[in-house]
Design a protein around this motif. Structure first.
Motif, short mmCIF file in Angstrom:
data_model
loop_
_atom_site.label_atom_id
_atom_site.label_comp_id
_atom_site.label_asym_id
_atom_site.label_seq_id
_atom_site.Cartn_x
_atom_site.Cartn_y
_atom_site.Cartn_z
N LEU A 68 7.59 1.36 -6.50
CA LEU A 68 7.82 2.35 -5.44
C LEU A 68 6.51 2.67 -4.75
CD1 LEU A 68 10.07 4.75 -7.54
CD2 LEU A 68 10.87 3.08 -5.86
N VAL A 69 6.58 3.00 -3.46
CA VAL A 69 5.38 3.36 -2.70
C VAL A 69 5.49 4.82 -2.29
CG1 VAL A 69 4.02 2.93 -0.61
CG2 VAL A 69 5.08 1.02 -1.84
N VAL A 70 4.45 5.59 -2.60
CA VAL A 70 4.39 7.02 -2.25
C VAL A 70 3.50 7.17 -1.03
CG1 VAL A 70 3.71 9.32 -3.04
CG2 VAL A 70 4.70 7.69 -4.67
N ARG A 71 4.03 7.85 -0.02
CA ARG A 71 3.28 8.07 1.21
C ARG A 71 3.33 9.56 1.55
NH1 ARG A 71 2.51 4.40 5.47
NH2 ARG A 71 4.05 3.04 4.51
N ARG A 72 2.16 10.15 1.71
CA ARG A 72 2.11 11.56 2.11
C ARG A 72 2.71 11.76 3.48
NH1 ARG A 72 -3.52 14.61 0.84
NH2 ARG A 72 -3.73 14.13 -1.37
N ARG A 73 3.35 12.90 3.66
CA ARG A 73 3.81 13.24 5.01
C ARG A 73 2.59 13.61 5.84
NH1 ARG A 73 8.96 16.83 3.16
NH2 ARG A 73 10.38 15.10 2.86
N HIS B 250 -0.07 15.65 7.94
CA HIS B 250 -0.56 16.99 7.60
C HIS B 250 -0.23 18.03 8.66
CE1 HIS B 250 -2.61 15.72 3.96
NE2 HIS B 250 -2.97 14.65 4.62
N VAL B 251 0.91 17.88 9.30
CA VAL B 251 1.34 18.88 10.29
C VAL B 251 1.79 20.14 9.55
CG1 VAL B 251 2.94 19.34 12.19
CG2 VAL B 251 2.07 17.03 11.84
N VAL B 252 2.55 19.94 8.48
CA VAL B 252 3.03 21.06 7.67
C VAL B 252 2.18 21.14 6.42
CG1 VAL B 252 5.02 22.04 6.48
CG2 VAL B 252 5.38 20.61 8.48
N ASN B 253 1.53 22.28 6.21
CA ASN B 253 0.74 22.47 5.00
C ASN B 253 1.68 22.45 3.80
OD1 ASN B 253 -1.51 22.96 3.43
ND2 ASN B 253 -1.30 25.17 3.60
N GLY B 254 1.37 21.63 2.80
CA GLY B 254 2.24 21.54 1.63
C GLY B 254 3.55 20.87 1.94
N GLY B 255 3.53 19.87 2.83
CA GLY B 255 4.77 19.26 3.29
C GLY B 255 5.45 18.33 2.31
N GLY B 256 4.66 17.73 1.40
CA GLY B 256 5.27 16.84 0.42
C GLY B 256 5.03 15.38 0.72
N PHE B 257 5.90 14.50 0.17
CA PHE B 257 5.72 13.07 0.37
C PHE B 257 7.06 12.34 0.35
CE2 PHE B 257 4.84 13.92 -4.18
CZ PHE B 257 5.76 13.09 -4.81
N VAL B 258 7.01 11.06 0.77
CA VAL B 258 8.18 10.21 0.85
C VAL B 258 7.95 9.01 -0.07
CG1 VAL B 258 9.57 8.75 2.37
CG2 VAL B 258 8.68 10.92 3.22
N VAL B 259 9.00 8.58 -0.77
CA VAL B 259 8.90 7.44 -1.69
C VAL B 259 9.83 6.33 -1.19
CG1 VAL B 259 9.16 6.68 -4.08
CG2 VAL B 259 8.50 9.05 -3.60
N LYS C 154 -3.97 -3.65 -4.22
CA LYS C 154 -5.15 -4.15 -3.51
C LYS C 154 -4.93 -4.22 -2.02
CE LYS C 154 -7.44 -6.52 -7.22
NZ LYS C 154 -7.22 -7.59 -8.16
N GLU C 155 -3.73 -4.68 -1.62
CA GLU C 155 -3.47 -4.78 -0.17
C GLU C 155 -3.42 -3.40 0.47
OE1 GLU C 155 0.51 -5.93 -2.18
OE2 GLU C 155 -1.64 -6.00 -2.61
N VAL C 156 -2.99 -2.38 -0.32
CA VAL C 156 -2.96 -1.01 0.18
C VAL C 156 -4.38 -0.48 0.32
CG1 VAL C 156 -2.28 1.37 -0.38
CG2 VAL C 156 -0.67 -0.51 -0.72
N ASP D 57 -3.68 8.53 0.45
CA ASP D 57 -2.40 8.94 1.04
C ASP D 57 -1.28 7.94 0.78
OD1 ASP D 57 -3.51 11.21 1.96
OD2 ASP D 57 -3.50 10.69 4.08
N LEU D 58 -1.62 6.77 0.28
CA LEU D 58 -0.63 5.73 0.03
C LEU D 58 -0.96 5.09 -1.31
CD1 LEU D 58 1.73 4.36 1.66
CD2 LEU D 58 0.07 2.63 2.30
N TYR D 59 -0.02 5.15 -2.25
CA TYR D 59 -0.25 4.54 -3.56
C TYR D 59 1.09 4.08 -4.11
CZ TYR D 59 0.96 9.28 -5.20
OH TYR D 59 1.57 10.48 -5.43
N HIS D 60 1.04 3.34 -5.20
CA HIS D 60 2.29 2.80 -5.74
C HIS D 60 2.55 3.31 -7.15
CE1 HIS D 60 -0.39 -0.16 -7.69
NE2 HIS D 60 0.58 -0.28 -8.56
N VAL D 61 3.83 3.28 -7.52
CA VAL D 61 4.27 3.67 -8.86
C VAL D 61 5.13 2.55 -9.40
CG1 VAL D 61 5.53 5.38 -10.22
CG2 VAL D 61 4.33 6.10 -8.13
#
Length: 204
Positions: free
Chosen positions: A18-23, A25-34, A162-164, A172-176
């Motif tokens: 899975l790839v985690v990507r931060r939303r 930074h328009v909304v403080n504490g906005g969360g992330f998308v997987v 590595k490609e990320v 802001d972008l990492y994998h699980v």
């Protein structure tokens, strides 16, 4: 071995990346998308406290936006006096009922050292007789850590592909990588709490 903690539909017979990507930074504490690493399909979303409007509270949703897991930090004077800080994860039933499915404890220190002990207990207790079922090995802010069960098996790993790394120097972008049989929703719920603890994308 299948290990459903939230639901068996999130336990697969093969490894899942899975790839985690931060939303943004328009909304403080906005969360992330997987997203699914192969198909780029959104699998989970995490709403941070900036979206929910409550500090110490997060919501894990499925790809369609339906709530799966409410994550809530136990606060107040009890926490201030305790040697541990506690988070509780509640599965959300169709009628809005909340069922406790796990508790995460972090050492109540303010430096959050790299060897800070973070352990998770599932409810009802069925897996281990140690008083905890999973622990965090490694250091989440470095995006180099694992969720390990009570007998030392790695069930999920957080890292940077590595490609990320070549495309983005930020975290802001990492994998699980979720091992076969492990509940993906549970893993992402734990990662959402780690994200909040270390002051990343879900924290207000």
């Amino acid at each position: 071995m299948m290990m459903p903690i939230i639901s068996k539909i999130y336990c697969l017979s093969s490894e899942k990346v899975l790839v985690v990507r931060r939303r943004p930074h328009v909304v403080n504490g906005g969360g992330f998308v997987v997203t699914d690493y192969g198909s780029q399909r959104v699998v989970f979303r995490v709403d941070g406290c900036g979206v929910l409007g409550t500090k110490g509270e997060l919501m894990l949703r499925d790809g369609d936006g339906d709530p799966l897991l409410l994550l809530r930090r136990k606060g107040g004077m009890v926490e201030a006096l305790s040697i541990h800080k506690k988070w509780k994860g509640y599965s959300l039933e169709y009628e809005g009922l909340q069922n406790l499915v796990f508790t995460l404890k972090e050492a109540n220190n303010y430096c959050l050292a790299k060897n800070s002990e973070i352990r998770i207990s599932t409810h009802p207790r069925t897996i281990s007789n140690k008083g905890w079922d999973f622990e965090i090995s490694g250091y989440f802010p470095d995006k180099s850590c694992s969720i390990v069960d009570s007998i030392g098996n790695v069930v999920a790993q957080v890292g940077m592909k590595k490609e990320v790394e070549q495309v983005m120097e930020s975290k802001d972008l990492y994998h699980v990588v979720v091992n076969p049989g492990m509940d993906q929703a549970f893993v992402i719920g734990i990662i959402a709490i780690l994200d909040y603890i270390y002051g990343e994308s879900t924290t207000c």
